[in-house]
Scaffold this motif. Structure first.
Motif, short mmCIF file in Angstrom:
data_model
loop_
_atom_site.label_atom_id
_atom_site.label_comp_id
_atom_site.label_asym_id
_atom_site.label_seq_id
_atom_site.Cartn_x
_atom_site.Cartn_y
_atom_site.Cartn_z
N ASN B 38 5.42 46.06 51.84
CA ASN B 38 6.06 46.18 50.37
C ASN B 38 5.14 47.38 49.45
N GLY B 39 6.08 47.87 48.72
CA GLY B 39 5.83 48.97 47.83
C GLY B 39 4.97 50.29 48.66
N LYS B 42 9.45 53.33 50.81
CA LYS B 42 10.48 53.31 51.82
C LYS B 42 11.60 53.41 50.99
N THR B 43 12.02 52.68 49.90
CA THR B 43 13.21 52.86 49.05
C THR B 43 13.10 53.93 48.21
N SER B 44 11.85 54.49 47.74
CA SER B 44 11.43 55.75 47.18
C SER B 44 12.23 56.75 47.85
N GLN B 85 18.99 48.36 48.67
CA GLN B 85 18.36 47.35 49.06
C GLN B 85 18.81 45.92 48.45
#
Ligand SMILES: Nc1ncnc2c1ncn2[C@@H]1O[C@H](COP(=O)(O)OP(=O)(O)OP(=O)(O)O)[C@@H](O)[C@H]1O
Ligand SMILES: [Mg+2]
Lengths: 376, 253
Positions: B38-39, B42-44, B85
């Protein structure tokens, strides 16, 4: 996909679609087609049975419906809250009045009385104003946008009060646009009947055209783009909807509707208007029409406009019934204040009990009858 | 030639480093998985690729064109589609309208045609509808066609979101945790769709997920991130053996 081109509707199964064209048609069910056709016929018939005074009121309501559809496009469909609708109505009203005004008259006039010229011109000038204001909407959202558009109303009120040459000055006013079609003055008794009958028929036609246009727009890529920026702007952009362009478009189209409504409004009711007409109260009326009629529905906008416009002769009777309410706007409490409070109350009641507005009530009734005698 | 090439991208938010020098390529019809705690950023990365975030350094080429600094809708029009997400559907629209919206960039008609619903508008809408129906068949969404998406179960919403991205006829598809919060059956359905997208539709994908079983089964290559840094990049087998990966990521669990 093999059925795409077949246009048959199988008897006994009116809700069975046999092609996408049928499914995506404006009137996708036979019931809708019959209802809308019936309503238009009914509205036409009214022009023959109602007295002129009532027709004038009804015509005003139909014009208001055009404006309400416009507000619903920007606020209901595209989610950009605007309190500035009165401003765009005013721009339309003054553009049309000035264009068709008497060149030798007391107020500004260019003598172009052809309605096919001043009506679109009023819409376009208002649309231009909408497009100029729209960039604000790309920087502001929600409440902030509401407050800035509210500022437009105050700005407009001030300008219209000062610009005597155009508006005739506060308390005096000027004649509204003169509706002429190739030499035929619709605001004088003519082949289609009295002044009121002719004007009523005129605005009925205009409303049908504008309503169909709005419905088409709503079901097109543009309407979907509006809904997308309303529901989730980032996702909309990532799906390919250009945010700024769509907000500008929403304000432009909405203001076009407002401009045309403003142009016709005073032609239909009274033929004379005054600079003070375009106050916050007018904006609030239109917000009420949209919220009470039904957000993001065209039929709801029309219902809301009828409801609010037909409510005001009722409230104007109040001073006769309740002596403590004054009919004079300089005294407190007066009918205008009562109206404002009433709109507020109605908005609250609808938001709490039926957020889909009159349109939602209609859906409920329809579902009830469809499923009768079963309760679900 | 690779569909996407990312070179030394770095992104930080007021002191927080989200991505720190990440470089990778996505080949034609390749499925690249991106994993990390987490953090990890990936989404970034997805947000950088779709134009939502602008990185401070690095370069990104999509189909040979540099895309950093372009508005998201421009990148979308080039053929980059993604899911989110946390489901980001248009909640008041029906499944059908959400998918039709996915085709937004493929329409050519303008406002006047829309107002009149004449010729071009009607034709394009009907053609789009036929394409959308193909996707509805493909993702088995027929039963939900007319439902407003906010009323649908979460697993179906995820599938609608995939459908909306597919409706764009993308040249590259980014999926952010497509099976998060799904039960086993829904996960298997989704895995099947993802494979079909790569193998039958031939669309390259980048997939972010925490489900290791799924990632190792589906991916052609895996990119491992930790605190925004690139820890490893290779086939599932290579990555699973990499001691740095075991330390940074798999070792934790
Ligand atoms: N808009 C933002 N503003 C500030 N910090 C952000 C922003 N977006 C991401 N970050 C930070 O960047 C880092 C990477 O976040 P990111 O969402 O990319 O992680 P992730 O790998 O997708 O995690 P998860 O597995 O939880 O989804 C986190 O420390 C996060 O707090
Ligand atoms: Mg994430």
């Amino acid at each position: 996909m093999t059925h795409t081109d077949r246009k048959v509707r199988i008897w006994g199964r009116p809700l069975l679609y046999t092609s996408y064209a049928q499914d995506m048609a404006l009137f996708d069910t036979r019931a809708k087609k019959l209802w809308c056709g019936g309503l238009v016929l009914f509205a036409l018939a009214l022009s023959q049975v109602l007295v002129d005074h009532t027709l004038e009121l009804l015509a005003t309501a139909l014009v208001a419906a055009i404006g309400a559809i416009g507000l619903n496009l920007v606020t209901g469909y595209a989610g950009q809250v605007s309190l500035g609708h009165a401003f765009f109505l005013a721009i339309g009203a003054y553009t049309a009045a000035a264009l068709s005004g008497d060149p030798a008259g007391r107020t500004l006039g260019f003598g172009v009385t052809n309605l096919l010229i001043w009506l679109p011109a009023a819409g376009l000038v208002a649309a231009l104003a909408g497009v100029l204001v729209a960039p604000l909407a790309t920087r502001l959202r929600g409440l902030y946008l509401a407050i800035v558009t509210l500022g437009l109303v105050f700005l407009g009120e001030h300008v219209f009060k000062e610009w005597d040459d155009l508006t005739g000055g506060p308390g005096v006013g000027r004649p509204a646009a003169a509706p002429e079609l190739f030499g035929w003055r619709l605001d004088r008794p003519g082949p289609l009947g009295s002044r009121e009958q002719q004007l009523y028929l005129l605005v009925l036609v205009v409303l049908v055209v504008f309503a169909v246009g709005a419905r088409n727009l709503a079901r097109s890529r543009i309407g979907r783009g509006f809904a997308a920026i309303r529901d989730r702007d980032i996702a909309a952009e990532v799906m390919g909807v250009p945010l700024t362009r769509y907000k500008v478009l929403a304000f432009g189209v909405s203001s076009f509707y407002a401009g045309c409504a403003g142009a016709l409004l005073y032609t239909v009711s009274g033929g004379y208007f005054e600079a003070g007409s375009f106050s916050l109260l007018l904006s609030v009326q239109y917000i009420a029409m949209v919220l009470i009629g039904g957000v993001a529905t065209v039929s709801g906008s029309i219902a809301g406009a009828l409801f609010i416009t037909l409510l005001s002769p009722v409230t104007r009777e109040l001073p006769a019934l309740l002596p403590f309410i004054s009919g004079d706007s300089t005294q407190t409490p007066n009918v205008f204040q009562v109206e404002t409070v009433l709109y507020g109350l109605l908005i609250i009641v609808f938001l709490v009990f039926e957020p889909r507005g009159l349109f939602g009530l209609w859906l409920r009734v329809r579902t009830y009858w469809k499923s009768w005698p079963f309760s679900y | 030639m690779s569909v996407l090439s990312v070179r030394d991208v770095g992104l930080s938010f007021a002191g927080v480093t989200a991505i720190d020098g990440v470089s990778f390529d996505v080949g034609p019809a390749e499925l690249l998985a991106v994993i990390g705690p987490n953090g990890a950023g990936k989404t970034s990365i997805f947000n950088v690729l779709s134009g939502v975030y602008r990185p401070q350094r690095g370069s990104v080429r999509f189909l040979g064109q540099p895309i950093l600094g372009l508005r998201p809708h421009r990148i979308a029009a080039m053929g980059l589609a993604r899911t989110f997400q946390n489901v980001e559907l248009f909640h008041n629209l029906t499944v059908l309208d959400n998918l039709m919206l996915g085709r937004h960039c493929h329409f050519r008609y303008g406002t006047p045609a829309a107002l009149l619903w004449l010729g071009r508008a009607r034709r394009e809408e009907l053609a789009a509808r036929a394409k959308v129906e193909d996707i509805i068949d493909f993702l088995e969404l027929a039963a939900w066609r007319r439902h407003p998406v906010r009323l649908l179960p979460y697993g179906i919403q995820k599938r609608v979101e995939l459908g909306r991205a597919l409706a764009m006829e993308p040249r590259l598809l980014l999926l952010d945790e497509p099976v998060a919060g799904m039960n086993l059956e829904e996960t298997e359905d989704m895995a099947r769709f993802v494979l079909d997208i790569r193998d039958e539709l031939g669309i390259p994908l980048v997939l972010v997920d925490h489900d290791m079983g799924l990632v190792m089964d589906l991916a052609d290559r895996v990119l491992v991130l930790d605190f925004g840094r690139q820890v490893a990049l290779g086939t599932p087998a290579q990555v699973q053996r990499d001691p740095k990966v075991i330390e940074a990521y798999l070792g934790e669990t």
